[in-house]
Design a protein around this motif. Structure first.
Motif, PDB file in Angstrom:
ATOM      1  N   VAL A   1       0.917  -1.282   0.116  1.00 21.01           N
ATOM      2  CA  VAL A   1      -0.233  -0.040   0.061  1.00 21.01           C
ATOM      3  C   VAL A   1       0.863   1.489  -0.700  1.00 21.01           C
ATOM      4  N   ALA A   2       1.943   1.165   1.036  1.00 20.77           N
ATOM      5  CA  ALA A   2       3.207   2.448   0.895  1.00 20.77           C
ATOM      6  C   ALA A   2       3.595   2.529  -0.274  1.00 20.77           C
ATOM      7  N   LEU A   3       3.620   1.371  -1.843  1.00 19.31           N
ATOM      8  CA  LEU A   3       4.675   1.707  -2.432  1.00 19.31           C
ATOM      9  C   LEU A   3       4.005   2.172  -3.554  1.00 19.31           C
ATOM     10  N   GLU A   4       2.960   1.538  -3.866  1.00 13.34           N
ATOM     11  CA  GLU A   4       2.131   1.960  -4.283  1.00 13.34           C
ATOM     12  C   GLU A   4       1.541   3.374  -4.182  1.00 13.34           C
ATOM     13  N   ALA A   5       1.474   4.327  -3.197  1.00 13.75           N
ATOM     14  CA  ALA A   5       0.887   5.971  -2.289  1.00 13.75           C
ATOM     15  C   ALA A   5       2.105   6.269  -3.647  1.00 13.75           C
ATOM     16  N   VAL A   6       2.998   5.971  -2.974  1.00 10.92           N
ATOM     17  CA  VAL A   6       4.240   6.820  -2.943  1.00 10.92           C
ATOM     18  C   VAL A   6       4.832   7.269  -4.809  1.00 10.92           C
TER      19      VAL A   6
END
Length: 91
Positions: free
Chosen positions: A7-12
């Motif tokens: 989720v964090a990688l997708e948001a970044v």
């Protein structure tokens, strides 16, 4: 990687893509503007080189975000994939 990492990688990736693409569009439309407040002055090729670099950064952000999005739920089928419906109806 855990679900939170994806989720964090997708948001970044989404944020990087949005900012880089916006800067590329602004640089194309307003040739006199400073691209990212002159942070990219070291890039050879003046404005063209900077816009190419920002386009590549946007592409990398998009690929990273898309990869993370597809890895979040590996057990769900994709559109057009009949793997999820193969075992239905068997007893």
């Amino acid at each position: 990687m855990r679900k939170g990492g994806y989720v964090a990688l997708e948001a970044v990736g989404l944020v990087i893509t949005a900012l880089a693409a916006q800067t590329v569009i602004r640089g194309l439309l307003d040739r006199d503007s400073e691209v990212l407040w002159s942070i990219l002055d070291w890039v050879p090729g003046s404005l063209t080189g900077r816009l190419i670099l920002l386009g590549c950064i946007a592409l990398v952000g998009m690929v990273a975000g898309g990869w993370a999005h597809t890895r979040q739920r590996p057990n769900t089928g994709r559109a057009g994939d009949s793997a999820g419906s193969r075992d239905q109806g068997t007893t």
